[in-house]
Structure formats: C-alpha cells, structure tokens
Design a protein around this motif. Structure first.
Motif, PDB file in Angstrom:
ATOM      1  N   HIS A 102       0.833  -1.203   0.000  1.00  0.00           N
ATOM      2  CA  HIS A 102       0.000   0.000   0.000  1.00  0.00           C
ATOM      3  C   HIS A 102       0.869   1.255   0.000  1.00  0.00           C
ATOM      4  O   HIS A 102       0.610   2.205  -0.705  1.00  0.00           O
ATOM      5  CB  HIS A 102      -0.924   0.017   1.221  1.00  0.00           C
ATOM      6  CG  HIS A 102      -2.202  -0.719   1.012  1.00  0.00           C
ATOM      7  ND1 HIS A 102      -2.283  -2.080   1.141  1.00  0.00           N
ATOM      8  CD2 HIS A 102      -3.436  -0.307   0.664  1.00  0.00           C
ATOM      9  CE1 HIS A 102      -3.524  -2.461   0.887  1.00  0.00           C
ATOM     10  NE2 HIS A 102      -4.253  -1.403   0.596  1.00  0.00           N
ATOM     11  N   TRP A 103       1.908   1.209   0.814  1.00  0.00           N
ATOM     12  CA  TRP A 103       2.785   2.374   0.962  1.00  0.00           C
ATOM     13  C   TRP A 103       3.519   2.662  -0.333  1.00  0.00           C
ATOM     14  O   TRP A 103       3.594   3.788  -0.795  1.00  0.00           O
ATOM     15  CB  TRP A 103       3.767   2.100   2.098  1.00  0.00           C
ATOM     16  CG  TRP A 103       4.516   3.317   2.518  1.00  0.00           C
ATOM     17  CD1 TRP A 103       5.839   3.590   2.281  1.00  0.00           C
ATOM     18  CD2 TRP A 103       3.985   4.435   3.243  1.00  0.00           C
ATOM     19  NE1 TRP A 103       6.160   4.797   2.814  1.00  0.00           N
ATOM     20  CE2 TRP A 103       5.045   5.353   3.407  1.00  0.00           C
ATOM     21  CE3 TRP A 103       2.729   4.755   3.756  1.00  0.00           C
ATOM     22  CZ2 TRP A 103       4.881   6.556   4.078  1.00  0.00           C
ATOM     23  CZ3 TRP A 103       2.574   5.959   4.417  1.00  0.00           C
ATOM     24  CH2 TRP A 103       3.634   6.840   4.573  1.00  0.00           C
ATOM     25  N   GLY A 133       2.254   4.476  -3.280  1.00  0.00           N
ATOM     26  CA  GLY A 133       2.169   5.915  -3.080  1.00  0.00           C
ATOM     27  C   GLY A 133       0.892   6.349  -2.408  1.00  0.00           C
ATOM     28  O   GLY A 133       0.434   7.478  -2.557  1.00  0.00           O
ATOM     29  N   GLN A 134       0.278   5.403  -1.650  1.00  0.00           N
ATOM     30  CA  GLN A 134      -0.973   5.770  -1.010  1.00  0.00           C
ATOM     31  C   GLN A 134      -0.705   6.403   0.353  1.00  0.00           C
ATOM     32  O   GLN A 134       0.384   6.324   0.889  1.00  0.00           O
ATOM     33  CB  GLN A 134      -1.869   4.543  -0.878  1.00  0.00           C
ATOM     34  CG  GLN A 134      -2.416   4.131  -2.223  1.00  0.00           C
ATOM     35  CD  GLN A 134      -3.065   2.770  -2.167  1.00  0.00           C
ATOM     36  OE1 GLN A 134      -2.905   2.055  -1.190  1.00  0.00           O
ATOM     37  NE2 GLN A 134      -3.784   2.436  -3.200  1.00  0.00           N
ATOM     38  N   SER A 135      -1.744   6.982   0.889  1.00  0.00           N
ATOM     39  CA  SER A 135      -1.610   7.708   2.150  1.00  0.00           C
ATOM     40  C   SER A 135      -1.478   6.745   3.316  1.00  0.00           C
ATOM     41  O   SER A 135      -1.667   5.542   3.183  1.00  0.00           O
ATOM     42  CB  SER A 135      -2.847   8.573   2.354  1.00  0.00           C
ATOM     43  OG  SER A 135      -3.972   7.719   2.443  1.00  0.00           O
ATOM     44  N   LEU A 136      -1.148   7.290   4.450  1.00  0.00           N
ATOM     45  CA  LEU A 136      -1.046   6.503   5.674  1.00  0.00           C
ATOM     46  C   LEU A 136      -2.405   5.883   5.993  1.00  0.00           C
ATOM     47  O   LEU A 136      -2.496   4.734   6.416  1.00  0.00           O
ATOM     48  CB  LEU A 136      -0.594   7.405   6.833  1.00  0.00           C
ATOM     49  CG  LEU A 136      -0.480   6.718   8.192  1.00  0.00           C
ATOM     50  CD1 LEU A 136       0.640   5.689   8.190  1.00  0.00           C
ATOM     51  CD2 LEU A 136      -0.260   7.746   9.304  1.00  0.00           C
ATOM     52  N   GLU A 137      -3.452   6.654   5.697  1.00  0.00           N
ATOM     53  CA  GLU A 137      -4.799   6.176   5.980  1.00  0.00           C
ATOM     54  C   GLU A 137      -5.098   4.912   5.169  1.00  0.00           C
ATOM     55  O   GLU A 137      -5.599   3.917   5.703  1.00  0.00           O
ATOM     56  CB  GLU A 137      -5.812   7.288   5.655  1.00  0.00           C
ATOM     57  CG  GLU A 137      -7.179   7.018   6.241  1.00  0.00           C
ATOM     58  CD  GLU A 137      -8.238   7.913   5.610  1.00  0.00           C
ATOM     59  OE1 GLU A 137      -7.889   9.021   5.171  1.00  0.00           O
ATOM     60  OE2 GLU A 137      -9.396   7.482   5.565  1.00  0.00           O
ATOM     61  N   ALA A 138      -4.764   4.954   3.871  1.00  0.00           N
ATOM     62  CA  ALA A 138      -5.017   3.804   3.006  1.00  0.00           C
ATOM     63  C   ALA A 138      -4.226   2.589   3.503  1.00  0.00           C
ATOM     64  O   ALA A 138      -4.703   1.454   3.465  1.00  0.00           O
ATOM     65  CB  ALA A 138      -4.630   4.132   1.576  1.00  0.00           C
ATOM     66  N   THR A 139      -3.000   2.834   3.969  1.00  0.00           N
ATOM     67  CA  THR A 139      -2.169   1.743   4.469  1.00  0.00           C
ATOM     68  C   THR A 139      -2.818   1.108   5.695  1.00  0.00           C
ATOM     69  O   THR A 139      -2.894  -0.117   5.800  1.00  0.00           O
ATOM     70  CB  THR A 139      -0.766   2.275   4.849  1.00  0.00           C
ATOM     71  OG1 THR A 139      -0.262   3.020   3.744  1.00  0.00           O
ATOM     72  CG2 THR A 139       0.179   1.142   5.173  1.00  0.00           C
ATOM     73  N   SER A 147      -8.888  -3.313  -3.697  1.00  0.00           N
ATOM     74  CA  SER A 147      -9.472  -1.985  -3.550  1.00  0.00           C
ATOM     75  C   SER A 147     -10.982  -2.072  -3.649  1.00  0.00           C
ATOM     76  O   SER A 147     -11.525  -3.068  -4.109  1.00  0.00           O
ATOM     77  CB  SER A 147      -8.927  -1.039  -4.631  1.00  0.00           C
ATOM     78  OG  SER A 147      -9.366  -1.502  -5.887  1.00  0.00           O
TER      79      SER A 147
END
Ligand code: ZN
Length: 361
Positions: free
Chosen positions: A32-33, A36-42, A136
């Motif tokens: 996830h990281w 390039g996704q956000s901390l929230e997505a991770t 997703s």
C-alpha cells in the motif's frame, strides 16, 4: 505449533497466531505504501487483513464449538496466513456428527456475508461488482466477497478442506469409513490434479493449493487405512516386552550406555514396579550438553506422560499417540509396567500383518 504466540482464550480454547502472519501484515502495509498511497489507506489495508483473520477465527470457532457439543475438545486454534487450523482432539466417529462439525465452519462465513449484505443493502451502499477488486473497493463489501470466497474455497470437496470432510461424511453414511475415505481422497486428488494443471498456465498460487490438497488427501487416506488395520487388536499383542528401564537415581551416563548397547531410544523410569517417568532421547541429548553425564535421570525425565493399558485397543492408543505427539508409551497391567509401545513398533506390526495377509491370499 512452533513460532506461534498466544492471543488469548475463547471458551477454554487457546487462540494462537503464527509468526508468518506478521509477514502478511508487513507485506500488505508495504505494498500500500509503495503504491504511493496515504497513511490512511495503508492502515485500512492492514485493518482489512485483521478483519479477514477475524472471520477465519470465527470460522474455526464454528468447527470447535460444534465439536464441543459432541463432547470433543479443541486443543488450540492457530491462525496462519493460509487460514486457520483448529486442532480437535479427535474427529467424531459418527458421520452425521462429522458432517455438522465440517459444515459449521463455512456456515459461519455464510452468516457473516449475509449480515454484511443485508446491512449494505439497507444503507444503500452496494456498488456493482465490476468496480470491485481484491485490493481496492469499499471495505465492508470487499469483506463480504472475501467471506463468500472462503465458503467456496473451503467447500472444495477435497481433503484437507472442509468440503472433503463433508464428502467423506456423506459417503460414510452408506459405506464403510475406510472405503468412504478412500473415495473422498481419490476425488480430492483428482481435483488437486486439475487445479495444478490449470495453475501451471494461469496462477502459480493454484499449483501451491493443489500440492497442499494432494498431500492432505494422501495423508488422510493412509491415516484411516492404518487405523482400520489396527482395529480390534489389543495393545499387548503388539507391545515390546523385551526392553530396558532406568531408576530415578540412575545417571545420564547409564542412559547413554543403555542407548548405545541396544536399539531402544526412550526409557521408562521405574520405582519398584511403578512407572514414574519417561526419559526420551531428545531430552537426554539436551541434558547431556547442558548438565553433563552425572546428572540423575529424575531431573531430566518427563513426569507428565501417557500410559496405556495392556488390554486397550491399539487403534485408540494410536490416535492418542498422534494427538500427544508421543513416540514411546509405557504399557501397564494393574499399575505394573509390562511393555512399551513405540511408533516404530506399530509400523513394524503393520508391515508384518500386511505380509501375513498376503500369504493367506
Ligand atoms: Zn474449516
């Protein structure tokens, strides 16, 4: 299981989590990281893995609590990245009970999926399946799909999947248990072969599952065959009667001497005519390295050990030895040590019986 941590207990059943589980969480977090996704997505990604494992745990509890209803204990439940393993003390002998125990795992996931579907439907938040993917899409709907996948996957009619047990139980209501297992295992291996073949051209993960199913089917089949050949034979017909014992005050040097002068690996430790412990080779070697050979046997022997009665059936003893992972069991008659049963000597007994039965034909 080694490399597992205890999370807690539910209904007296220890719940463990396997170390490799952390790898999956790490891997999900990292992918996830890296995308390039956000901390929230991770965090949501990791949360999804945890929710999935919660569903797997409930699935295993479905098996365990049903077994408990039939008086069968579960020793522990371990959560692995490929799913959960509930180690039941034994499987029910009655095919109808086995059927229920096997079905109640997937049934739990059906219920979870149904509850999720109804609440998504009522809140009008269902999205079309085309816009869904494994990694997703809306959290709860994805969880619903994964639960349906768990049902489909577990109901594949092949050992060691629940579907294999369901199939065997259904066959066993009409056929002998060994025959039913043999047919179920053969069907399972056929399915594994097809999976493996398709997997070669599409998804390597399928080949892995095929291998897992193939080995599981073969194991189940040979285990049941062994058990049926041991049927009706009392322990004293197969036990070793020519064996050596140690005293609590004997030293490890005495144990080494006995080990080297014969073929015996584990020794019953006796006080008078009573067995007070078993010295197993693994413990002997560890103690030799750590404490030296003058150590008395009493400090190294296992004091919590299984024993068998001379007139007990070999079949039930074999099942017990399987579940306690014991290699050597002292056999007593009226509390007096009269013999030993080892896994090797059960194997020898089976080979001799097989040779004798061929002679008769
Ligand atoms: Zn299951």
């Amino acid at each position: 299981m080694k490399w597992s941590w205890k999370l807690g207990e539910i209904a007296g059943i220890g719940i463990y989590i396997h170390a490799t589980f952390l790898l999956v969480i790490g891997w999900v977090g990292l992918t996830h990281w890296r995308e390039g996704q956000s901390l929230e997505a991770t965090l949501v990604g990791i949360g999804f893995v945890l929710a999935l494992f919660g569903c797997v745990l409930l699935h295993e509890l479905g098996h365990s609590l049903t077994a408990k209803k039939y008086g069968i204990k579960t020793r522990d439940i371990t959560l692995l990245p490929i799913g959960g393993v509930a180690r039941l003390e034994r499987m029910p002998d009655d095919p109808k009970q086995e059927l229920w125990v096997a079905l109640m795992g997937p049934a739990v996931n059906v219920v979870i999926a149904a509850v999720l579907f109804i609440s998504l439907f009522l809140t009008n938040s269902l999205v079309p399946l085309e816009s869904m993917e494994m990694t997703s899409g809306p959290f709860w709907e994805r969880l619903m799909m994964v639960n349906l996948f768990l049902v489909a996957f577990n109901m594949i009619p092949a050992f060691p999947m629940d579907g294999g047990r369901v199939l065997r139980a259904l066959l066993a209501t009409r056929l002998a248990y060994t025959k039913a297992t043999h047919i179920a295992a053969t069907i399972g291996q056929g399915i594994a072969f097809i999976f493996g073949f398709i997997g070669l051209f599409t998804n390597p993960f399928l080949v892995f599952i095929a291998l897992f199913v193939w080995i599981g089917a073969a194991q189940e089949s040979s285990m049941v065959q062994i058990q049926s050949s041991l049927d009706g034979i009392p322990v004293n017909q197969a036990m070793i009667t020519n064996f050596r014992t140690l005293l609590p005050l004997s030293t490890l040097a005495d144990a080494v001497e006995l080990t080297l002068s014969g073929s015996q690996q584990d020794f019953p430790v006796v006080e008078g005519e009573r067995v007070v412990g078993v010295l197993v080779q693994g413990d002997l070697l560890v103690a030799l390295a750590q404490q030296g050979k003058d150590t008395p046997v009493s400090g190294v022997m296992q004091t919590d050990f299984e024993t068998a009665e001379a007139f007990e059936m070999l079949q039930t003893l074999f099942v017990r030895m399987q579940s306690c992972n014991c290699r050597t069991v002292p056999v007593t008659r009226f509390g007096r040590l009269v013999g030993l049963i080892t896994m090797e000597n059960i194997g020898e007994f089976l080979r001799i019986e097989a040779a004798l039965s061929q002679k008769k034909l």
